[in-house]
Design an enzyme around this catalytic site. Structure first.
Site, PDB file in Angstrom:
ATOM      1  N   GLY A 291      44.176  44.662  32.589  1.00 46.27           N
ATOM      2  CA  GLY A 291      43.889  43.362  33.205  1.00 46.27           C
ATOM      3  C   GLY A 291      44.209  42.229  32.254  1.00 46.27           C
ATOM      4  CB  SER A 292      44.359  38.595  32.833  1.00 52.19           C
ATOM      5  OG  SER A 292      43.069  38.417  33.374  1.00 52.19           O
TER       6      SER A 292
ATOM      7  CD  GLU B 202      40.102  49.479  34.322  1.00 52.35           C
ATOM      8  OE1 GLU B 202      40.837  48.538  33.989  1.00 52.35           O
ATOM      9  OE2 GLU B 202      39.335  49.416  35.302  1.00 52.35           O
TER      10      GLU B 202
ATOM     11  CE  LYS C 249      36.736  37.921  35.892  1.00 47.78           C
ATOM     12  NZ  LYS C 249      37.312  38.860  34.953  1.00 47.78           N
TER      13      LYS C 249
ATOM     14  CE  LYS D 166      36.581  48.380  33.903  1.00 47.47           C
ATOM     15  NZ  LYS D 166      37.566  47.301  33.783  1.00 47.47           N
ATOM     16  N   GLY D 167      37.978  47.367  38.761  1.00 51.51           N
ATOM     17  CA  GLY D 167      38.991  47.949  39.637  1.00 51.51           C
ATOM     18  C   GLY D 167      39.804  46.933  40.410  1.00 51.51           C
TER      19      GLY D 167
HETATM   20  C1  5RP Z   1      41.325  46.578  36.358  1.00 51.37           C
HETATM   21  C2  5RP Z   1      39.990  46.068  35.971  1.00 51.37           C
HETATM   22  C3  5RP Z   1      39.928  44.823  35.183  1.00 51.37           C
HETATM   23  O1  5RP Z   1      39.207  45.034  34.021  1.00 51.37           O
HETATM   24  C4  5RP Z   1      39.241  43.774  35.982  1.00 51.37           C
HETATM   25  O2  5RP Z   1      39.921  43.642  37.217  1.00 51.37           O
HETATM   26  C5  5RP Z   1      39.209  42.431  35.266  1.00 51.37           C
HETATM   27  O3  5RP Z   1      40.493  41.932  35.150  1.00 51.37           O
HETATM   28  P1  5RP Z   1      40.818  40.528  34.500  1.00 51.37           P
HETATM   29  O4  5RP Z   1      40.488  40.623  33.059  1.00 51.37           O
HETATM   30  O5  5RP Z   1      42.299  40.335  34.770  1.00 51.37           O
HETATM   31  O6  5RP Z   1      39.996  39.491  35.224  1.00 51.37           O
HETATM   32  O7  5RP Z   1      38.972  46.630  36.266  1.00 51.37           O
HETATM   33  O8  5RP Z   1      41.226  47.736  37.139  1.00 51.37           O
END
Ligand code: 5RP
Length: 230
Positions: free
Chosen positions: A30-31, A106, A124, A97-98
């Site tokens: 993820g980012s 993960e 979040k 998550k996901g």
């Molecule tokens: C991917 C995840 C990521 O950790 C979650 O979506 C958070 O992503 P981001 O840091 O881009 O907000 O679970 O499967």
């Protein structure tokens, strides 16, 4: 408007401070996790010796570009620390998550880690999981419609089949994702246990009682909280 990317990077840089020389490090997806890989890449170039266990092809590719050695094949890792982002965090440090569809790897990596560090920007954090963010669930393609119906009956919530570019979203394990629009997840542990009874579910995006350290990027700086796993 606040710069959430800067807050994610702030949290990621704080998380990287927990990585010591010689560690095996679980690399999230993820980012936010991307900033971790970039920061670790800089440290590796400066001489830090680590090995990474990536949770997605995307993360693996970025890590390779950054010169981080990876353990891809050996699947009996002992991971010193896993660092990952999340879509939602509740006051007991339970997670959804996901969002990126990498929840299966993960969760396997988080479960194999001696320490699981979660980094998020402050938006979040939620009083209760659910609501604005649907719960991703990975299901096997065989009979997925029946599995989705079971999930709908259990949760009494709308289940949406995930698509990307007009086609079904396929996980790296070749499975599908359904996103469950649950208003409130008041008992995440009970829900995870109940969902795991439904045949066809491979894994859920509920990460209950797994977080050791939560690092939050806020406009006032980084906040670090230590969870008591029960
Ligand atoms: C991917 C995840 C990521 O950790 C979650 O979506 C958070 O992503 P981001 O840091 O881009 O907000 O679970 O499967």
């Amino acid at each position: 408007m606040e710069n959430l990317e800067a807050l994610k990077e702030l949290a990621a840089r704080a998380a990287v401070e927990y990585v010591k020389d010689g560690y095996v490090v679980g690399l999230g997806t993820g980012s936010t996790a991307r900033y971790v890989v970039l920061a670790l890449g800089q440290l590796v170039k400066a001489g830090l010796r680590i090995k990474g266990v990536p949770t997605s092809r995307e993360t693996a590719e970025l890590a390779r570009q950054q010169g981080i050695p990876l353990i891809d094949q050996d699947n009996a890792w002992i991971i010193d620390v896993a660092i990952d982002g999340a879509d939602q965090v509740d006051p007991s440090f339970n997670l959804i998550k996901g969002g990126g569809g990498a929840l299966l790897k993960e969760k396997i990596v988080a479960a194999s880690a001696k320490q699981f560090i979660v980094m998020v920007d402050h938006t979040k954090r939620v009083p209760v999981l659910g609501g604005a963010f649907p719960l991703p669930i990975e299901v096997i393609p065989f009979g997925w419609g029946s599995t989705a119906r079971e999930i709908e009956a259990l949760t009494k919530s709308r289940v949406v089949f995930r698509e990307r570019n007009g086609a079904s979203f396929k996980t790296e394990a070749g499975n599908l994702i359904v996103d469950v629009h649950i208003d409130r997840i008041d008992q995440p542990r009970d829900l995870e246990i109940s969902l795991n009874q439904i045949p066809g579910i491979v894994e859920t995006g509920l990460f209950v009682n797994r977080t050791d350290i939560l690092i939050v990027g806020t406009p006032q700086g980084v906040q670090t909280e230590h969870a008591q796993r029960i």
